[in-house]
Design a protein around this motif. Sequence first.
Motif, PDB file in Angstrom:
ATOM      1  N   MET A   1       9.555   3.090 -36.972  1.00  0.00           N
ATOM      2  CA  MET A   1      10.172   1.767 -37.007  1.00  0.00           C
ATOM      3  C   MET A   1       9.116   0.738 -36.641  1.00  0.00           C
ATOM      4  O   MET A   1       8.337   0.936 -35.701  1.00  0.00           O
ATOM      5  N   LYS A   2       9.114  -0.382 -37.378  1.00  0.00           N
ATOM      6  CA  LYS A   2       8.188  -1.478 -37.129  1.00  0.00           C
ATOM      7  C   LYS A   2       8.996  -2.722 -36.787  1.00  0.00           C
ATOM      8  O   LYS A   2       9.895  -3.112 -37.534  1.00  0.00           O
TER       9      LYS A   2
ATOM     10  N   PHE B   1      13.951  -4.198 -30.254  1.00  0.00           N
ATOM     11  CA  PHE B   1      15.050  -3.466 -30.893  1.00  0.00           C
ATOM     12  C   PHE B   1      15.448  -2.328 -29.961  1.00  0.00           C
ATOM     13  O   PHE B   1      14.682  -1.387 -29.749  1.00  0.00           O
ATOM     14  N   LEU B   2      16.658  -2.408 -29.400  1.00  0.00           N
ATOM     15  CA  LEU B   2      17.161  -1.375 -28.492  1.00  0.00           C
ATOM     16  C   LEU B   2      17.992  -0.383 -29.294  1.00  0.00           C
ATOM     17  O   LEU B   2      19.003  -0.761 -29.909  1.00  0.00           O
TER      18      LEU B   2
ATOM     19  N   VAL C   1      13.556   2.296 -27.523  1.00  0.00           N
ATOM     20  CA  VAL C   1      13.298   0.879 -27.754  1.00  0.00           C
ATOM     21  C   VAL C   1      12.052   0.712 -28.606  1.00  0.00           C
ATOM     22  O   VAL C   1      11.096   1.481 -28.486  1.00  0.00           O
ATOM     23  N   VAL C   2      12.093  -0.269 -29.506  1.00  0.00           N
ATOM     24  CA  VAL C   2      10.917  -0.679 -30.268  1.00  0.00           C
ATOM     25  C   VAL C   2      10.590  -2.085 -29.791  1.00  0.00           C
ATOM     26  O   VAL C   2      11.301  -3.049 -30.111  1.00  0.00           O
TER      27      VAL C   2
ATOM     28  N   PHE D   1      21.324   2.569 -35.166  1.00  0.00           N
ATOM     29  CA  PHE D   1      22.148   1.442 -34.769  1.00  0.00           C
ATOM     30  C   PHE D   1      21.527   0.725 -33.579  1.00  0.00           C
ATOM     31  O   PHE D   1      21.088   1.351 -32.618  1.00  0.00           O
ATOM     32  N   GLU D   2      21.514  -0.617 -33.670  1.00  0.00           N
ATOM     33  CA  GLU D   2      20.972  -1.429 -32.595  1.00  0.00           C
ATOM     34  C   GLU D   2      22.049  -1.705 -31.551  1.00  0.00           C
ATOM     35  O   GLU D   2      23.186  -2.047 -31.890  1.00  0.00           O
TER      36      GLU D   2
END
Length: 294
Positions: free
Chosen positions: A189-190, A197-198, A233-234, A262-263
């Motif tokens: 994921m970027k 992004f959680l 997390v991202v 899903f966030e």
Amino acid sequence: MITLKNILTVLLFVGLFFKTFGQQSLEKGRVEPYRLEVTYNKTCHLIFPVAIRYTDLGSNLLIAGKAEDAQNVLRIKAAVKDFAEETNFSVITEDGQFYSFNVIYNADPYTLSYDLQKMKNDTDREEVHNVQFEELGFNPPSLTEGILKTIYQQNRRYVRHIAARSYGIQSLLKGIYVHNGKFYLHLEMKNRSNVPFLVDFCTYKIVDKQVAKRTVSQERQLVPLREYPGLEVVSDNSNAGNVILLDQFTITDQQVLRIEVFERNGARNQVLEIENSDLVAAKPVSEMKINLKR
């Protein structure tokens, strides 16, 4: 002539043979225990290299449990003050390693926290005691762990057509690998936004590509066997990846494997769809050089 004396001599020899060599065969497989001191008023912490899967206490003289939010840390202490006899406990970790401990009581232990990985490195303790897990089939847990880490660390991308993007977040499938009845899916994921992004949760489903109206949708949920590393997390303006282990399967041309991320408290959910042609083109792990260093 066979006499009673000859028979007794043979029986004595056979008895000594099994006693001697039976003990030797068991001794060769002996799991050398660690020695641990515990007390009643203080808690001892053991830090294992990976998450703890199973703990068995030798008696009710001890109480133990995994630390909250730290799956590789075991808390242990005496349940009874000043117990005299030695007791023990065993631990199995997610990589299939078996640990044995002999425990005695000490009112004031000199050390209360131990790093098992550091102890093994410092003492050159080379024994490997692998435990088989049912969900991994014939794959040793240490090998499975090594494959997950190798795919993640090599970080190569050979699948370039499966991706999703929304509101500054991009998800992509970097590779699919197969070994001994298991799929390894390498995801990334970027986050190109200023908002982290959680990750709330992820789902893995086999679904129909298109569902006509008034047609019942067929859907099958898949449960990941392993994940490395855990993805929670991202961070803003950063990348994060992981490798998912699934049981091997195939699907029809009318189905896809749908991965949904899903966030938490958000709407930037990500969806990746993998077709059967992608699955059957998975790269064999045998072509990789697996890093089994612990």
